[in-house]
Write a protein that holds these residues in place. Structure first.
Motif, PDB file in Angstrom:
ATOM      1  N   ILE A 138       4.910   6.894   1.499  1.00 24.79           N
ATOM      2  CA  ILE A 138       4.946   5.677   2.528  1.00 24.79           C
ATOM      3  C   ILE A 138       4.414   4.367   1.908  1.00 24.79           C
ATOM      4  CG2 ILE A 138       4.528   5.249   4.834  1.00 24.79           C
ATOM      5  CD1 ILE A 138       3.846   8.118   5.710  1.00 24.79           C
ATOM      6  N   GLU A 139       5.469   3.364   1.848  1.00 30.10           N
ATOM      7  CA  GLU A 139       5.148   2.158   1.335  1.00 30.10           C
ATOM      8  C   GLU A 139       5.051   1.288   2.667  1.00 30.10           C
ATOM      9  OE1 GLU A 139       7.860   2.528  -2.604  1.00 30.10           O
ATOM     10  OE2 GLU A 139       8.537   1.021  -1.122  1.00 30.10           O
ATOM     11  N   ILE A 140       3.656   0.463   2.560  1.00 30.03           N
ATOM     12  CA  ILE A 140       3.309  -0.368   3.822  1.00 30.03           C
ATOM     13  C   ILE A 140       3.203  -1.646   3.167  1.00 30.03           C
ATOM     14  CG2 ILE A 140       1.615  -0.677   5.661  1.00 30.03           C
ATOM     15  CD1 ILE A 140       0.801   2.354   4.893  1.00 30.03           C
ATOM     16  N   THR A 141       4.149  -2.530   3.636  1.00 34.04           N
ATOM     17  CA  THR A 141       4.019  -3.901   3.171  1.00 34.04           C
ATOM     18  C   THR A 141       3.472  -4.693   4.522  1.00 34.04           C
ATOM     19  OG1 THR A 141       5.549  -3.744   1.709  1.00 34.04           O
ATOM     20  CG2 THR A 141       5.174  -6.230   2.446  1.00 34.04           C
ATOM     21  N   THR A 153       0.810  -1.164  -0.079  1.00 32.16           N
ATOM     22  CA  THR A 153       0.038   0.273   0.201  1.00 32.16           C
ATOM     23  C   THR A 153       0.839   1.138  -0.098  1.00 32.16           C
ATOM     24  OG1 THR A 153      -1.641  -1.272   1.264  1.00 32.16           O
ATOM     25  CG2 THR A 153      -1.897   1.140   1.109  1.00 32.16           C
ATOM     26  N   ILE A 154       0.515   2.168  -0.658  1.00 31.02           N
ATOM     27  CA  ILE A 154       1.349   3.426  -0.805  1.00 31.02           C
ATOM     28  C   ILE A 154       0.449   4.682  -0.382  1.00 31.02           C
ATOM     29  CG2 ILE A 154       2.697   4.940  -2.449  1.00 31.02           C
ATOM     30  CD1 ILE A 154       3.629   2.508  -3.820  1.00 31.02           C
ATOM     31  N   VAL A 155       1.153   5.354   0.389  1.00 30.89           N
ATOM     32  CA  VAL A 155       0.337   6.713   0.816  1.00 30.89           C
ATOM     33  C   VAL A 155       1.297   7.727   0.480  1.00 30.89           C
ATOM     34  CG1 VAL A 155      -0.445   8.203   2.542  1.00 30.89           C
ATOM     35  CG2 VAL A 155      -0.724   5.691   2.735  1.00 30.89           C
ATOM     36  N   THR A 156       0.840   8.846  -0.479  1.00 33.15           N
ATOM     37  CA  THR A 156       1.484   9.744  -1.075  1.00 33.15           C
ATOM     38  C   THR A 156       1.668  11.067  -0.445  1.00 33.15           C
ATOM     39  OG1 THR A 156      -0.174  10.785  -2.300  1.00 33.15           O
ATOM     40  CG2 THR A 156       0.962   8.934  -3.546  1.00 33.15           C
ATOM     41  N   ILE A 160       7.247  -0.669   7.246  1.00 36.53           N
ATOM     42  CA  ILE A 160       6.834   0.826   6.868  1.00 36.53           C
ATOM     43  C   ILE A 160       8.190   1.373   6.321  1.00 36.53           C
ATOM     44  CG2 ILE A 160       5.828   2.811   7.391  1.00 36.53           C
ATOM     45  CD1 ILE A 160       4.242   1.363   9.728  1.00 36.53           C
ATOM     46  N   ASN A 161       8.185   1.680   4.798  1.00 32.09           N
ATOM     47  CA  ASN A 161       9.255   2.150   4.240  1.00 32.09           C
ATOM     48  C   ASN A 161       8.922   3.671   3.926  1.00 32.09           C
ATOM     49  OD1 ASN A 161      11.746   2.692   3.187  1.00 32.09           O
ATOM     50  ND2 ASN A 161      11.421   1.368   1.175  1.00 32.09           N
ATOM     51  N   ILE A 162       9.523   4.544   4.489  1.00 32.44           N
ATOM     52  CA  ILE A 162       9.439   6.091   4.242  1.00 32.44           C
ATOM     53  C   ILE A 162      10.395   6.500   3.104  1.00 32.44           C
ATOM     54  CG2 ILE A 162       9.351   7.992   5.440  1.00 32.44           C
ATOM     55  CD1 ILE A 162       8.850   6.948   7.762  1.00 32.44           C
ATOM     56  N   ILE A 163       9.877   7.044   1.971  1.00 29.97           N
ATOM     57  CA  ILE A 163      10.956   7.366   0.925  1.00 29.97           C
ATOM     58  C   ILE A 163      10.794   8.872   0.959  1.00 29.97           C
ATOM     59  CG2 ILE A 163      11.092   7.444  -1.380  1.00 29.97           C
ATOM     60  CD1 ILE A 163      11.270   4.505  -0.328  1.00 29.97           C
ATOM     61  N   LEU A 164      11.965   9.359   1.195  1.00 30.19           N
ATOM     62  CA  LEU A 164      12.113  10.853   1.498  1.00 30.19           C
ATOM     63  C   LEU A 164      11.970  11.730   0.325  1.00 30.19           C
ATOM     64  CD1 LEU A 164      15.027  11.118   3.938  1.00 30.19           C
ATOM     65  CD2 LEU A 164      12.534  11.270   4.227  1.00 30.19           C
ATOM     66  N   LYS A 165      11.604  12.867   0.194  1.00 32.43           N
ATOM     67  CA  LYS A 165      11.366  13.813  -1.036  1.00 32.43           C
ATOM     68  C   LYS A 165      12.455  14.157  -1.706  1.00 32.43           C
ATOM     69  CE  LYS A 165       9.138  18.263  -1.731  1.00 32.43           C
ATOM     70  NZ  LYS A 165      10.373  18.892  -1.925  1.00 32.43           N
ATOM     71  N   GLU A 166      12.368  14.186  -3.124  1.00 29.29           N
ATOM     72  CA  GLU A 166      13.255  14.743  -4.011  1.00 29.29           C
ATOM     73  C   GLU A 166      12.851  15.705  -4.583  1.00 29.29           C
ATOM     74  OE1 GLU A 166      14.820  11.659  -6.723  1.00 29.29           O
ATOM     75  OE2 GLU A 166      15.740  10.548  -5.318  1.00 29.29           O
ATOM     76  N   PRO A 167      13.727  16.531  -5.110  1.00 30.21           N
ATOM     77  CA  PRO A 167      13.065  18.039  -5.656  1.00 30.21           C
ATOM     78  C   PRO A 167      12.342  17.900  -6.860  1.00 30.21           C
ATOM     79  CG  PRO A 167      15.474  17.751  -5.557  1.00 30.21           C
ATOM     80  CD  PRO A 167      15.133  16.658  -5.220  1.00 30.21           C
ATOM     81  N   LEU A 168      10.995  18.432  -6.551  1.00 28.92           N
ATOM     82  CA  LEU A 168       9.987  18.275  -7.460  1.00 28.92           C
ATOM     83  C   LEU A 168      10.076  18.958  -8.990  1.00 28.92           C
ATOM     84  CD1 LEU A 168       6.840  19.047  -5.267  1.00 28.92           C
ATOM     85  CD2 LEU A 168       7.968  16.705  -5.869  1.00 28.92           C
ATOM     86  N   PRO A 202       5.432  -2.172  14.202  1.00 25.21           N
ATOM     87  CA  PRO A 202       6.187  -2.490  12.806  1.00 25.21           C
ATOM     88  C   PRO A 202       7.537  -1.944  12.759  1.00 25.21           C
ATOM     89  CG  PRO A 202       4.885  -0.552  12.882  1.00 25.21           C
ATOM     90  CD  PRO A 202       4.657  -1.076  14.234  1.00 25.21           C
ATOM     91  N   ILE A 203       8.313  -2.572  11.317  1.00 19.48           N
ATOM     92  CA  ILE A 203       9.532  -2.250  11.403  1.00 19.48           C
ATOM     93  C   ILE A 203       9.604  -0.967  10.350  1.00 19.48           C
ATOM     94  CG2 ILE A 203      11.767  -3.037  10.163  1.00 19.48           C
ATOM     95  CD1 ILE A 203      10.945  -4.459  12.649  1.00 19.48           C
ATOM     96  N   PHE A 204      10.237   0.068  10.935  1.00 20.62           N
ATOM     97  CA  PHE A 204      10.413   1.190  10.029  1.00 20.62           C
ATOM     98  C   PHE A 204      11.614   1.371   9.213  1.00 20.62           C
ATOM     99  CE2 PHE A 204       7.062   2.663  13.092  1.00 20.62           C
ATOM    100  CZ  PHE A 204       6.184   3.407  12.230  1.00 20.62           C
ATOM    101  N   LEU A 205      11.422   1.722   8.115  1.00 20.74           N
ATOM    102  CA  LEU A 205      12.508   1.950   7.419  1.00 20.74           C
ATOM    103  C   LEU A 205      12.635   3.385   6.629  1.00 20.74           C
ATOM    104  CD1 LEU A 205      12.425  -1.158   4.843  1.00 20.74           C
ATOM    105  CD2 LEU A 205      13.449  -1.007   7.195  1.00 20.74           C
TER     106      LEU A 205
END
Length: 691
Positions: free
Chosen positions: A153-156, A71-74, A172-180, A122-125
């Motif tokens: 946020i990617e939830i497996t 599951t992905i939350v933007t 729960i894998n948190i992908i940090l923001k890159e320049p838009l 849960p395990i946080f990444l």
């Protein structure tokens, strides 16, 4: 006839999986939630999120064909709902039990207080790398992140050997923001002020955050920083059969987080990444005769080499982290000081090879060295190594099977002399019955070794007038813990369309040597420590759904989401006595409504959470504990203005009930002791400016 033909397409593998499954299946969210963002030049409210599904429309963006659900939350969704933290976003994901304001001493706070399906946190990444809290569960980097810093946020929830948790918990894998944009520098600054006040209780919150990023090819850079202050006056009421007391506690907390990030693009397929996290948390608490001072400093450096070529990728990871945590407790009756340091070194490799549209393999290795030093116990060293491989085969247009295994070795020395190895296999199957209907099944077996900090016998002294009692025990670790052995069965039936959908989830887990927090009397005080129980069985059903109305020509957009998560967790102790786990609610329910009106650039959301009253027996104690029914409502309103200005109003704990725990004698039902933590509404106002 069409029904018969559809049923005939169900493979023999699916039938075999059903044969082994319990009537209480396990399930997961299979949808991927994304949001249509507005053009960069229009500083308007984002269009309300629509639903897209990884099985169809997202193949071009994510070629992963794994049968394991994600599951992905933007970030756009988090901003729409008025989220201020990662926990705010996760409250809409089925299966998570979040700590609520005013919760008891065992509830914890932030990510450390979260539970998944009645089990552990849960395990946080962060960008695929595991992050941790303090040696005894202090705040982690996750608690310092704001939506401005996050891409998604990617939830497996279902087991996958690519993550270390396998069957033990969600990832729960948190992908940090890159320049838009292709700008050299853009930024968002936010300030907030919150106040909660009643006759006796008060809480004041202040925060400042800045997110800046830019791109100057081949360089990408960003800087995230925030500062938070939280001052509170809390009142706890304790009651016994003979007297009632009220205890006032004043706590001053402050935290800082600074995170610079730098990327260098070697070419279109390769890049180098370096990111630094500095975090500092301090807490000073005072009551009539006790002073508590806690401090946690951490510094973590993550470096990566990444290569991506369509469906193929390689990632080499190097990480170093140091954490220093101190805890000082002083009162006329006792004085304790704990000073602990963690040094961690990690190297890893992750690879993906997609041979064609139907065959894919993931593989990798990980080596971790952890050193924990303490002034009150012997030092503890840990070396952990892992190899994994996971293959996926899409053997028809509508069916995919994933088979994987993870081999781990662990070696501990010092306080605990322990050496072990274990193999964790996972088998998953996905059947797309139609464009809307899908069925997933997952069978796994795994081992979970206790975390290093849970092995330390160090005791943390509780606060309040009833400190050291059954209702408010001190907390410590247990060097004699054994690893849990977990067998999990999970299945998901989902119906999802572009307008929304519903997922019915069922799961069952058999856990040998289940680790539970139990309370024992040590001297004149009660202490809560993790302890192995003989066996545990957990099962339940999750129902989650969403309905989204995309923006109309008049500018209206709407989303409704709701979930019901049940869990039945039963423990069998070494004497083969069975009982329900003492602090797991039988179910939780929540619902949320979000509405946007584009002409006014106005976004609103309302979220309601419910936990029922439940009574559980305490382990090896002649008492039953009853936790009261709790209701909590949060309201968020965001108004955007010209020139990048915006303002958000968050009203939390509306209609909220106090957190009450009551211990009664099992023999006659009479009161032994009780405690009440007050919960009051709070208001948080934030002002935001985009540059």
């Amino acid at each position: 006839m069409k029904c018969i033909q559809s049923c005939w397409k169900l493979s023999t593998l699916s039938c075999a999986l059903f044969t082994f499954m319990s009537p209480t299946w396990a399930a997961d969210h299979i949808t991927q939630t994304t949001t249509d963002s507005m053009p960069a030049e229009t500083p308007a409210v984002q269009t309300l999120a629509t639903l897209k599904f990884s099985a169809t429309a997202d193949i071009a963006k994510d070629p992963d064909i794994s049968a394991v659900a994600k599951t992905i939350v933007t970030r756009e969704e988090m901003l729409q709902f008025g989220d201020q933290s990662v926990n705010d976003a996760l409250r809409r994901a089925a299966g998570f039990q979040l700590p609520t304001a005013g919760q008891g001493p065992r509830g914890g706070g932030g990510a450390s207080g979260m539970r998944f399906r009645g089990g552990s946190a849960p395990i946080f990444l962060i960008n695929g790398e595991v992050v941790q809290g303090g040696p005894r569960g202090g705040m982690s980097i996750v608690d310092s992140l704001t939506p401005d810093m996050i891409e998604r946020i990617e939830i497996t929830k279902q087991p996958s050997v690519a993550q270390a948790s396998v069957a033990s918990s969600a990832v729960i894998n948190i992908i940090l923001k890159e320049p838009l944009d292709n700008t050299r520098l853009s930024a968002t600054a936010r300030v907030g002020y919150g106040l909660a006040k009643s006759d006796q209780k008060q809480e004041e919150r202040k925060n400042i955050s800045v997110q800046a990023d830019g791109r100057d090819s081949p360089w990408l850079y960003s800087l995230s920083a925030n500062q938070m202050w939280n001052d509170s006056t809390a009142v706890t009421q304790t009651q016994t059969s003979t007297q009632t007391r009220e205890q006032k506690r004043i706590t001053e907390r402050k935290s800082q987080m600074l995170s610079p990030r730098l990327e260098y693009e070697l070419d279109d397929q390769q890049k180098l990444v370096a990111e630094l996290f500095y975090r500092n948390n301090e807490s000073d608490g005072r009551r009539s005769d006790q002073v508590q001072h806690d401090k946690n400093d951490s510094l973590r450096l993550n470096t990566r080499y990444e290569r991506k070529d369509k469906g193929n990728s390689d990632k080499i990871r190097l990480s170093v982290e140091q954490q220093h945590e101190t805890e000082l407790t002083q009162s006329p009756l006792l004085s304790s000081y704990t000073d602990e340091t963690i040094n961690e070194y990690v190297v890893g490799y992750d690879g993906v090879r997609k041979f064609n549209n139907t065959h894919q393999i993931k593989f990798g290795l990980n080596a971790r060295n952890n050193e924990l030093e303490s002034n009150v116990s012997q030092s503890l060293d840990e070396q952990q190594y892992a190899l994994y491989a996971e293959g996926s085969w899409k053997f028809t247009d509508r069916q995919t099977v994933t088979l994987g295994a993870r081999q781990e070795w662990i070696d501990r020395s010092g306080l605990v002399e322990y050496r072990d190895q274990h193999l964790s296999p996972v088998l998953a199957h996905r059947f797309d019955i139609s464009d809307a209907w899908s069925l997933q099944t997952n069978i796994s077996q795994a081992f979970r070794s206790p975390k290093t900090d849970r092995l330390l016998p160090t005791v943390s002294i509780s606060t309040d007038s009833d400190a050291g009692s059954l209702n408010n025990p001190d907390r410590g670790g247990n060097p004699d813990l054994r690893p849990e052995k977990i067998t999990a069965f999970e299945s998901t039936l989902g119906y999802n369309t572009a307008s929304g959908g519903i997922n019915i989830t069922a799961y069952q887990r058999e856990i040998d040597d289940y680790i539970e927090k139990v309370i024992r009397q040590e001297g004149s005080r009660f202490v809560e420590r993790p302890q192995n129980q003989n066996n545990a069985n957990t099962y339940g059903v999750e129902i989650s759904g969403r309905y989204a109305l995309k923006q109309t020509q008049q500018g209206h957009s709407f989303m409704l989401n709701a979930q019901l998560s049940t869990v039945h967790a039963k423990v069998e102790d070494e004497n083969h006595q069975q009982r329900l786990v003492s602090d797991v609610a039988p179910y939780t329910a929540s619902t949320g409504i979000s509405y946007n009106y584009q002409p006014w650039r106005l976004a609103t959301s309302v979220n309601l959470n419910y936990v029922p009253e439940f009574t559980r027996a305490l382990d090896n104690q002649p008492y039953d504990r009853t936790s009261n029914q709790r209701v909590n409502m949060d309201i968020s309103l965001t108004k955007r203005f010209s020139d990048g200005w915006a303002s958000t109003l968050n009203v939390r704990n509306i209609l909220s009930t106090d957190y009450k725990e009551r211990l009664t004698n099992q023999s006659n039902g009479s009161l032994y002791e009780a405690r009440i933590n007050q919960a009051i509404p709070s208001v948080l106002i934030s002002l935001e400016k985009k540059f």
